[in-house]
Scaffold this active site. Structure first.
Site, short mmCIF file in Angstrom:
data_model
loop_
_atom_site.label_atom_id
_atom_site.label_comp_id
_atom_site.label_asym_id
_atom_site.label_seq_id
_atom_site.Cartn_x
_atom_site.Cartn_y
_atom_site.Cartn_z
N HIS A 9 57.07 -16.72 119.41
CA HIS A 9 56.82 -15.90 120.62
C HIS A 9 57.88 -14.81 120.80
O HIS A 9 58.83 -15.01 121.56
CB HIS A 9 56.82 -16.80 121.85
CG HIS A 9 55.60 -17.64 121.99
ND1 HIS A 9 54.51 -17.28 122.75
CD2 HIS A 9 55.29 -18.84 121.44
CE1 HIS A 9 53.59 -18.22 122.69
NE2 HIS A 9 54.03 -19.17 121.90
N GLU B 119 57.80 -12.26 122.48
CA GLU B 119 57.80 -11.72 123.84
C GLU B 119 58.65 -12.55 124.79
O GLU B 119 58.92 -12.14 125.91
CB GLU B 119 56.35 -11.61 124.36
CG GLU B 119 55.70 -12.90 124.83
CD GLU B 119 55.24 -13.84 123.71
OE1 GLU B 119 55.61 -13.63 122.54
OE2 GLU B 119 54.54 -14.82 124.03
N CYS C 21 51.46 -16.51 117.88
CA CYS C 21 51.10 -17.91 118.11
C CYS C 21 49.57 -18.10 118.11
O CYS C 21 48.97 -18.01 117.05
CB CYS C 21 51.79 -18.44 119.36
SG CYS C 21 51.92 -20.22 119.33
N1 GLN Z 1 48.45 -24.38 119.71
C1 GLN Z 1 47.84 -23.24 120.33
C2 GLN Z 1 46.55 -22.89 119.62
O1 GLN Z 1 46.41 -23.18 118.46
C3 GLN Z 1 48.78 -22.06 120.31
C4 GLN Z 1 49.97 -22.33 121.18
C5 GLN Z 1 50.63 -21.07 121.68
O2 GLN Z 1 50.06 -20.00 121.61
N2 GLN Z 1 51.80 -21.21 122.23
O3 GLN Z 1 45.69 -22.31 120.21
#
Ligand code: GLN
Length: 195
Positions: A173, A175, A82
């Site tokens: 995610h 995890e 992410c």
């Molecule tokens: N939108 C966040 C970013 O770009 C990432 C969101 C997340 O890690 N769940 O930093």
């Protein structure tokens, strides 16, 4: 003995810690998982995981603490999930500090805001996996001329997992499930790099 460092600057790190430990156990590999915060701790790791969180905040601290240099100089494989995917990219739609280790371009929050977060059954390594997407980045493009890039998973025509050389970027995610598949794969790659 393999050392997996979970970069703990901001964001959700404890789940990565737990699932990495579980993965080592499942693989029967002697190793250690530790939370790392400074470049000196990072240097001692064979692989680094960058969790979800705010990529702007994490990126700023990575640059300020010289963690980018520690990762690059020591050729440490990175699994970015992410916000971690955002940080691995060479380019995003924001002006922010990046690690820029992968020839990919991402769009932040590509699937909308927190309320638009969702879970979907996806397929990766020929197995079903529960993809948890929370303000996930979308992969806009990657440099197709790079032979070391491998698409690992596609959902709804969108690339959601991609690997380049020793680095892996995942938009969801892994995890946040009990499934160790992706962490086991990363540890396997870390071991290959350490050989
Ligand atoms: N939108 C966040 C970013 O770009 C990432 C969101 C997340 O890690 N769940 O930093």
């Amino acid at each position: 003995m393999v050392v997996i460092g979970i970069l703990n600057l901001q964001g959700a790190v404890s789940e990565h810690y737990d699932i990495s430990e579980k993965s080592l156990k499942k693989l029967g590999i002697s190793g250690e998982v530790k939370e790392v915060r400074y470049s000196d701790d990072v240097k001692g790791c064979d692989g680094i995981i960058i969790s979800g969180g705010e990529s702007t905040v994490i990126g700023k601290l990575i640059a300020k603490r010289g963690i980018d240099k520690a990762i690059i100089d020591n050729k440490i494989p990175v699994l970015g999930t992410c916000a971690g995917m955002v940080l691995l990219a060479k380019k995003t739609d924001f002006k922010q500090d990046l690690l820029g280790l992968m020839d990919i371009e991402v769009k932040r929050n590509a699937y909308g805001r927190q309320v638009n977060s969702f879970e979907k059954n996806i397929n990766i390594f020929d197995k079903d996996f529960l993809g948890v997407f929370i303000r996930a980045p979308g992969l806009k493009s990657y440099d197709e001329s790079k032979e070391d890039i491998e698409v690992l998973s596609v959902y709804d025509d969108e690339i959601i997992a991609i690997k380049q050389g020793r680095n892996i970027a995942i938009s969801f995610h892994p995890e946040l499930t009990d499934d160790t598949l992706i962490h086991e794969y990363f540890i396997g790659e870390v071991l290959k790099c350490a050989e």
